[in-house]
Every structure is written in C-alpha cells, then in structure tokens.
Scaffold this active site. Structure first.
Site, short mmCIF file in Angstrom:
data_model
loop_
_atom_site.label_atom_id
_atom_site.label_comp_id
_atom_site.label_asym_id
_atom_site.label_seq_id
_atom_site.Cartn_x
_atom_site.Cartn_y
_atom_site.Cartn_z
N ARG A 278 13.93 -25.96 21.48
CA ARG A 278 14.18 -24.73 22.23
C ARG A 278 14.37 -24.95 23.72
O ARG A 278 14.96 -24.12 24.39
CB ARG A 278 13.09 -23.71 21.93
CG ARG A 278 13.20 -23.23 20.50
CD ARG A 278 12.41 -21.98 20.27
NE ARG A 278 12.53 -21.57 18.88
CZ ARG A 278 11.53 -21.60 18.02
NH1 ARG A 278 10.35 -22.01 18.39
NH2 ARG A 278 11.73 -21.20 16.78
N GLU B 71 -1.64 -30.59 15.95
CA GLU B 71 -2.76 -29.98 15.24
C GLU B 71 -2.83 -30.53 13.81
O GLU B 71 -3.89 -30.59 13.21
CB GLU B 71 -2.59 -28.45 15.16
CG GLU B 71 -2.38 -27.74 16.48
CD GLU B 71 -0.94 -27.74 16.95
OE1 GLU B 71 -0.17 -26.86 16.55
OE2 GLU B 71 -0.57 -28.64 17.73
#
Length: 155
Positions: free
Chosen positions: A42, A79
């Site tokens: 992005r 994560e």
C-alpha cells in the site's frame, strides 16, 4: 473499518486531499528530501503520487524475492511468524535523505525493518509517514529515535 484506505482510493477528490495534506506536511518539515520509499504494497499507492508532487524519485521496499538484481534484506517478526523485506542494493546512496511511507502502522515490525534496510544502505531516514496509526498496538515505540508522523490515530 477505520484502518481501511479503500474509500480514499475510490474517491479522487479525497485521494487528492490526502496527497495535499502529506505534501504540505513534508514541505513544511524538511527542506530537502531525496527519495520517498514505499512499503509493499500500500505504500506503493501513496508514495509515487507524493514523490511526483515533490519532484523526487520513488524507491520500492518489497517482500523477499520480488526485486531484480542485488538486494539488501532484513527479516523481522510478525504477530504470526517471520517475514523478510528487501531493497535493491543501489536504490539509494549513502547520506541520501529518505521518507518511508505506508498506509498503516500497527505493531511497527514492517516499518522497523524498512528503517533497518535504509540504515544498511547508509541513507538518512528523515521520517516514517503513515496515513493511519493504531495507537493501541504501540508500533511507533519500535521505531525508537526515528521521527514518525501519522495523519490519523485510533486507539
């Protein structure tokens, strides 16, 4: 969802306003910037428009295995595992001034890795710039002494 930039991308007036705001911030903050570096993927949507406005170049920071030629690479924790980012070895010269852009800062691992890549190429990171910061995840703390700017913050 507050962390989705899709509505901004669909609306040309909103996207233009976004780029205006980021351009104004960078022009007011830094007299000289050599490159905008965008994070896969992005950051590639915001970075080239911003670089074009500022009359400077844009460089890619990509996921491992996507760039041709010699690259520098750094791995970092996510994560849910590990990932690697790369930049072309000749993307920036030592001492050049770079602003790293992305859409969102969450835990900060990807942005930290991008800063590490710039450090390896001996470029100066002027700032890490994002549209949205999820403050609850404390990602900006991972960047330590590197200046950081977010347009919108959510807890």
């Amino acid at each position: 969802l507050c962390s989705d930039i899709s509505p901004l991308l669909k609306d040309p007036a909103a996207f233009r306003t976004l780029i205006d705001l980021l351009e104004d911030h960078l022009r007011a903050s830094f007299p000289q910037i050599d490159f905008i570096a965008g994070l896969d993927s992005r950051g590639f949507l915001i970075g080239p428009s911003l670089a074009q406005r500022l009359g400077i170049g844009f460089v890619l920071i990509r996921k491992k295995g996507k760039l041709p030629g010699p690259t520098e690479s750094v791995s970092y924790a996510l994560e849910y595992g590990k990932a690697e980012l790369e930049i072309q070895s000749d993307a920036v010269e030592p001492g050049q001034k770079v602003v790293i852009v992305d859409d969102l800062l969450a835990t900060g691992g990807t942005m930290w890795a991008a800063c590490e890549l710039m450090k390896r190429l001996r470029a100066e990171v002027l700032e890490c710039l994002v549209i949205i910061e999820l403050k609850l995840l404390k990602g900006s703390e991972k960047l330590r002494s590197i200046p950081f700017y977010s347009l919108l913050q959510y807890d």
